[in-house]
Structures are given as structure tokens and as C-alpha cells.
Design a protein around this motif. Structure first.
Motif, PDB file in Angstrom:
ATOM      1  N   GLU A 180       0.830  -1.211   0.000  1.00  0.00           N
ATOM      2  CA  GLU A 180       0.000   0.000   0.000  1.00  0.00           C
ATOM      3  C   GLU A 180       0.860   1.254   0.000  1.00  0.00           C
ATOM      4  N   LEU A 181       1.914   1.245   0.792  1.00  0.00           N
ATOM      5  CA  LEU A 181       2.806   2.398   0.875  1.00  0.00           C
ATOM      6  C   LEU A 181       3.564   2.607  -0.432  1.00  0.00           C
ATOM      7  N   GLN A 182       4.035   1.511  -1.029  1.00  0.00           N
ATOM      8  CA  GLN A 182       4.787   1.632  -2.274  1.00  0.00           C
ATOM      9  C   GLN A 182       3.934   2.257  -3.374  1.00  0.00           C
ATOM     10  N   ASP A 183       2.669   1.873  -3.438  1.00  0.00           N
ATOM     11  CA  ASP A 183       1.767   2.460  -4.438  1.00  0.00           C
ATOM     12  C   ASP A 183       1.592   3.964  -4.218  1.00  0.00           C
ATOM     13  N   ARG A 184       1.618   4.384  -2.965  1.00  0.00           N
ATOM     14  CA  ARG A 184       1.410   5.795  -2.656  1.00  0.00           C
ATOM     15  C   ARG A 184       2.683   6.627  -2.836  1.00  0.00           C
ATOM     16  N   LEU A 185       3.843   6.029  -2.580  1.00  0.00           N
ATOM     17  CA  LEU A 185       5.090   6.798  -2.543  1.00  0.00           C
ATOM     18  C   LEU A 185       5.908   6.728  -3.824  1.00  0.00           C
ATOM     19  N   LYS A 186       5.501   5.901  -4.781  1.00  0.00           N
ATOM     20  CA  LYS A 186       6.284   5.818  -6.016  1.00  0.00           C
ATOM     21  C   LYS A 186       6.266   7.136  -6.778  1.00  0.00           C
ATOM     22  N   VAL A 187       5.225   7.942  -6.599  1.00  0.00           N
ATOM     23  CA  VAL A 187       5.159   9.237  -7.263  1.00  0.00           C
ATOM     24  C   VAL A 187       6.267  10.163  -6.776  1.00  0.00           C
ATOM     25  N   ALA A 188       6.783   9.920  -5.570  1.00  0.00           N
ATOM     26  CA  ALA A 188       7.853  10.743  -5.003  1.00  0.00           C
ATOM     27  C   ALA A 188       9.225  10.136  -5.227  1.00  0.00           C
ATOM     28  N   GLY A 189       9.308   9.069  -6.023  1.00  0.00           N
ATOM     29  CA  GLY A 189      10.592   8.437  -6.276  1.00  0.00           C
ATOM     30  C   GLY A 189      11.162   7.725  -5.064  1.00  0.00           C
ATOM     31  N   VAL A 190      10.280   7.225  -4.204  1.00  0.00           N
ATOM     32  CA  VAL A 190      10.688   6.578  -2.955  1.00  0.00           C
ATOM     33  C   VAL A 190      10.398   5.088  -3.032  1.00  0.00           C
ATOM     34  N   GLU A 191      11.351   4.285  -2.592  1.00  0.00           N
ATOM     35  CA  GLU A 191      11.173   2.838  -2.505  1.00  0.00           C
ATOM     36  C   GLU A 191      10.974   2.441  -1.043  1.00  0.00           C
ATOM     37  N   VAL A 192       9.908   1.714  -0.771  1.00  0.00           N
ATOM     38  CA  VAL A 192       9.636   1.232   0.586  1.00  0.00           C
ATOM     39  C   VAL A 192      10.310  -0.127   0.750  1.00  0.00           C
ATOM     40  N   ILE A 193      11.261  -0.205   1.642  1.00  0.00           N
ATOM     41  CA  ILE A 193      11.991  -1.449   1.881  1.00  0.00           C
ATOM     42  C   ILE A 193      11.213  -2.358   2.834  1.00  0.00           C
ATOM     43  N   GLU A 194      10.659  -1.771   3.868  1.00  0.00           N
ATOM     44  CA  GLU A 194       9.908  -2.564   4.847  1.00  0.00           C
ATOM     45  C   GLU A 194       8.958  -1.660   5.612  1.00  0.00           C
ATOM     46  N   ALA A 195       7.820  -2.221   5.973  1.00  0.00           N
ATOM     47  CA  ALA A 195       6.864  -1.533   6.844  1.00  0.00           C
ATOM     48  C   ALA A 195       6.372  -2.553   7.871  1.00  0.00           C
ATOM     49  N   ARG A 196       6.538  -2.251   9.141  1.00  0.00           N
ATOM     50  CA  ARG A 196       6.192  -3.226  10.182  1.00  0.00           C
ATOM     51  C   ARG A 196       5.537  -2.515  11.360  1.00  0.00           C
ATOM     52  N   LEU A 197       4.496  -3.174  11.915  1.00  0.00           N
ATOM     53  CA  LEU A 197       3.794  -2.606  13.061  1.00  0.00           C
ATOM     54  C   LEU A 197       4.693  -2.631  14.293  1.00  0.00           C
ATOM     55  N   THR A 198       4.720  -1.522  15.017  1.00  0.00           N
ATOM     56  CA  THR A 198       5.507  -1.434  16.246  1.00  0.00           C
ATOM     57  C   THR A 198       4.624  -1.314  17.484  1.00  0.00           C
ATOM     58  N   HIS A 199       3.371  -0.966  17.301  1.00  0.00           N
ATOM     59  CA  HIS A 199       2.446  -0.842  18.442  1.00  0.00           C
ATOM     60  C   HIS A 199       1.052  -1.204  17.985  1.00  0.00           C
ATOM     61  N   LEU A 200       0.396  -2.033  18.764  1.00  0.00           N
ATOM     62  CA  LEU A 200      -0.979  -2.427  18.460  1.00  0.00           C
ATOM     63  C   LEU A 200      -1.684  -2.765  19.766  1.00  0.00           C
ATOM     64  N   ALA A 201      -2.758  -2.062  20.046  1.00  0.00           N
ATOM     65  CA  ALA A 201      -3.494  -2.297  21.295  1.00  0.00           C
ATOM     66  C   ALA A 201      -4.890  -1.726  21.161  1.00  0.00           C
TER      67      ALA A 201
END
Length: 282
Positions: A180-201
């Protein structure tokens, strides 16, 4: 959409040598009172000197001349490029972005708190400079939007374990968040290497109620497992007693024995034995 291309450049050390020769010619011309030639050589030296650029490892320099994009320099070291141009340095290094704790509703409408860490890097400096305004802020806002989008697609938890959940399927959720992030950020020339949840409650207003629900579910599951095991143990015990001829049991006594065995196995407390000192059939 802007696409990155290579800007004109040459080895900076060669440029420095040329500038030094021009300056030496300038000094020599002034000594020989050839002021026009000396002035021309000085202007050339200053012009070339304005094009000297230093590029560090894992950086790129976007070259702009008279408002026009001329290209990008990625070769590290000292470089001579277009004189009097504007040069913007863009880092190509891998960076982390920690989102704020967001309060959203999961697919069941339960309010939850969620946060994630985003690992990314710029792969197209031209897009990062020209296609978005302040790409770092763009990454921040789009990351939080993507986290909210993914969080609303799944329940926080389910007690039937029949569907994906935010708590129980972290790998799948992280993979979808990355996409989802890669689809949104490709317009800015950004590559998403990893996205991981750090907090969930669960949000504070329902956290206590949901904790009680989880505890009740765990107790029911444990009780079911105990009962299933107890039934199997009693069945094996009755079959062994009758097979080995230890005692003959009619239906009434078989029911009583089954009841006593189940009570002793399933009970939370140790069973207290009752010793019968009379005859077997008294």
C-alpha cells in the motif's frame, strides 16, 4: 511526471587543474599589462569554479539551470558541472520513519491504537524534488494514511481464528502495508523497503472489557481441552477394567464410576477419596 536523467559533468580534479591554469594565465597577463586577456581568463576561471560540486557517497545532486532540470549527478567525489547552476543534494541512504500512535477503528468498529516503522530510501531524485513538495513530509503523511487504510480492513482479533487479524497475522498485515505504501510513494521516487507494526493495542476506553473477553475465551478453550482429555481417559479406564476382568460393572455402577472419574479429573481441586469398608455390592 519527471524522470531522472544524468547531468553533464566531468572529473572535478581536471576542472581544478584547468581553473588553476586560467588563474596562472590571469596573473601572467596582468604582469605583462595585457589586462583584457587577463580579465577574460579571470572570468573563465570564476565561471568554471562556480560549477565545482562535491558529491558524498549515497547522495545525488539535482542540477537546475535557469529554472530547467538539467539532470542528476550520482558519481561521488569532486565534479565539475554546469556553471552558475542551482544544485540540490538529495540523500539516497536508507532511512527510518516512526509513525505516531494513531487511533483508528478496525473492521468491526472497535477503537484501537496502532503505529508502524517505515524503512525507505529515495531512488529517483528528480521525482523527489519536482513531483512532490517536501518529500519527507509527503512520506510521513502518506505513511499514516496507509496505516489507517490497512487497519480498517481487518479486525484487531477474532476468537474463531477463521480470518486474518491485525494481532495474529503480523507478517501478512506488514506485507500489505508495504504494498500500500509503495503504491502511494512511487510518485515521489521513494522505494519502501519494509513496513512493520511497532504498536498495536485496544484503545483505553475498551481495553479492560476486551481483556476480560480474551480471558473468558482462554478459560473456555482450556476447559474444552480438559473435558476432551478427561472423556478419553475415562473411556480408556472403563475399557481396560472390563477387558482385564478386574471387576464386572452393570450400567448403574458404570455410570457412577464414569461420574467419579470425570469429577476427579476435571475438578480444579484435588478429589477427596471415600473409602468403602463394606462389601462390593453393599
Amino acid at each position: 511526471m519527471m524522470n531522472e536523467r544524468k547531468a553533464w559533468s566531468m572529473n572535478g580534479f581536471i576542472g581544478i587543474v584547468i581553473i588553476a591554469l586560467l588563474l596562472a594565465g590571469t596573473v601572467l597577463s596582468f604582469f605583462e599589462e595585457q589586462f583584457i586577456l587577463g580579465g577574460i581568463l579571470l572570468v573563465l576561471a570564476v565561471t568554471l569554479a562556480s560549477g565545482i560540486t562535491l558529491v558524498q557517497p549515497n547522495q545525488s545532486v539535482v542540477v537546475i539551470f535557469l529554472g530547467k532540470y538539467m539532470g542528476t549527478i550520482r558519481r561521488e567525489g569532486i565534479t565539475l558541472t554546469i556553471p552558475f547552476s542551482i544544485r540540490r543534494t538529495i540523500s539516497l541512504r536508507v532511512r527510518n520513519f516512526n509513525s505516531n500512535r494513531l487511533k483508528v477503528n478496525d473492521v468491526n468498529g472497535n477503537p484501537i491504537e496502532i503505529a508502524a516503522v517505515i524503512v525507505f530510501k529515495v531512488i529517483d531524485a528528480a521525482k523527489a524534488v519536482f513531483d512532490v513538495d517536501q518529500y519527507e513530509k509527503f512520506v510521513e503523511i502518506q505513511s499514516e494514511t496507509a496505516i489507517r487504510t490497512v487497519a480498517t480492513k481487518y479486525p484487531y482479533d477474532t476468537f474463531e481464528h477463521e480470518e486474518l487479524t491485525l494481532r495474529g497475522n503480523a507478517e501478512e498485515v506488514s506485507s500489505e502495508l508495504t504494498t500500500e505504501l509503495q503504491d502511494r510513494l512511487k510518485v515521489a521516487g521513494v522505494e519502501v523497503i519494509e513496513a512493520r507494526l511497532t504498536h498495536l493495542a485496544y484503545s483505553t476506553e475498551i481495553a479492560q472489557a476486551m481483556l476480560q473477553r480474551q480471558q473468558a475465551s482462554a478459560i473456555i478453550s482450556a476447559r474444552k481441552q480438559i473435558v476432551d482429555g478427561a472423556v478419553g481417559m475415562v473411556q480408556d479406564a472403563i475399557e481396560r477394567i472390563e477387558k482385564e476382568g478386574i471387576v464386572e460393572l452393570d450400567d448403574e455402577r458404570r455410570v457412577a464410576m464414569i461420574n467419579n472419574l470425570l469429577v476427579s479429573i476435571v475438578s480444579d481441586h484435588g478429589a477427596q477419596p471415600v473409602i468403602n469398608t463394606g462389601s462390593l455390592y453393599q
